[in-house]
Design a protein around this motif. Structure first.
Motif, PDB file in Angstrom:
ATOM      1  N   UNK A 199       0.827  -1.205   0.000  1.00  0.00           N
ATOM      2  CA  UNK A 199       0.000   0.000   0.000  1.00  0.00           C
ATOM      3  C   UNK A 199       0.861   1.255   0.000  1.00  0.00           C
ATOM      4  N   UNK A 200       2.147   1.106   0.309  1.00  0.00           N
ATOM      5  CA  UNK A 200       3.080   2.234   0.309  1.00  0.00           C
ATOM      6  C   UNK A 200       3.837   2.341  -1.015  1.00  0.00           C
ATOM      7  N   UNK A 201       3.385   1.599  -2.025  1.00  0.00           N
ATOM      8  CA  UNK A 201       4.036   1.596  -3.343  1.00  0.00           C
ATOM      9  C   UNK A 201       3.029   1.996  -4.407  1.00  0.00           C
ATOM     10  N   UNK A 202       3.443   2.890  -5.308  1.00  0.00           N
ATOM     11  CA  UNK A 202       2.620   3.228  -6.468  1.00  0.00           C
ATOM     12  C   UNK A 202       3.468   3.109  -7.718  1.00  0.00           C
ATOM     13  N   UNK A 203       2.829   2.777  -8.828  1.00  0.00           N
ATOM     14  CA  UNK A 203       3.545   2.570 -10.090  1.00  0.00           C
ATOM     15  C   UNK A 203       2.793   3.276 -11.220  1.00  0.00           C
ATOM     16  N   UNK A 204       3.540   3.962 -12.045  1.00  0.00           N
ATOM     17  CA  UNK A 204       2.982   4.620 -13.223  1.00  0.00           C
ATOM     18  C   UNK A 204       3.658   4.052 -14.458  1.00  0.00           C
ATOM     19  N   UNK A 205       2.863   3.570 -15.411  1.00  0.00           N
ATOM     20  CA  UNK A 205       3.416   3.075 -16.670  1.00  0.00           C
ATOM     21  C   UNK A 205       3.713   4.249 -17.589  1.00  0.00           C
ATOM     22  N   UNK A 206       4.919   4.283 -18.147  1.00  0.00           N
ATOM     23  CA  UNK A 206       5.322   5.327 -19.071  1.00  0.00           C
ATOM     24  C   UNK A 206       5.743   4.690 -20.390  1.00  0.00           C
TER      25      UNK A 206
END
Length: 216
Positions: A199-206
């Motif tokens: 829950x402390x990790x976020x990911x954005x696809x680029x």
């Protein structure tokens, strides 16, 4: 902390899911069946290691195959007992990832890993299990195999792990590591960044890959 990567490699138990209740039940029963003294059993690290390695610390080599088959039987049967849950942040994070950019890398055998993942609704496109390798964590082989099958350089992969053995495997593979404090104290975990759970990790696809933000 921000990390740029091409692929994410997740340990299963203790990282994506928790089956600690099931593991404790099954291994305790197994130890009783095989007459393992309580003090010997207590000294063996169960978490994050292949079952054959654990059994090899407790029984003569000629008994390992039979004993491995028994613990596999016990653990698989116990999945239906409701002792498997998704850890915080798991479902949300995986749902945002391109299917060809992540894999599950586990010390469990394939049948058990698939059953535990299915119990919480997770179906990875790539699963590396104990059945796929000759040397388990802390050896880097499982993570290197996952990187190869995904088609990305090890240095461009990030390992998510809760166990010291798994983190050691990730480092040995030349990968960056994110440790979760779901099963071990922070001072036991050597990693590029340490978080409480996914829950402390976020990911954005680029266009160039994945941009990960990890931190409390």
């Amino acid at each position: 902390m921000k990390i740029s990567a091409d692929a994410l490699l997740f340990d299963n138990d203790g990282t994506l899911i928790s089956s600690l209740e099931s593991v404790h039940r099954c291994w305790s029963r197994w130890a009783r069946e095989y007459g393992i003294p309580a003090e010997d059993f207590a000294r063996v690290e169960l978490h994050g290691r292949p079952a054959s390695d654990i059994i090899g610390d407790l029984l003569p080599a000629h008994r390992v195959p039979e004993a491995r088959a028994r613990i596999d039987e016990l653990e698989l049967a116990d999945v239906a007992g409701g002792g498997v849950v998704a850890l915080p942040g798991t479902v949300e994070l995986l749902g945002r990832l391109p299917v060809d950019r992540w894999a599950v890398v586990t010390s469990a055998n394939r049948e058990l890993a698939e059953a535990r993942l299915a119990a919480v609704g997770i179906s990875p496109a790539l699963l590396i299990s104990a059945d796929d390798i000759t040397r388990g964590k802390p050896d880097p082989e499982p993570f290197l195999l996952a990187a190869d099958k995904l088609g990305f350089a090890p240095a461009r992969c990030v390992v998510f792990e809760d166990a010291p053995a798994g983190l050691a495997a990730g480092r040995a593979a030349g990968m960056r590591t994110v440790a979760l404090t779901t099963t071990a104290d922070r001072d036991q975990l050597v990693a590029d960044v340490v978080v409480k759970d996914l829950s402390a990790v976020s990911v954005k696809a680029t266009e160039g890959g994945l941009e990960i933000t990890a931190g409390e």
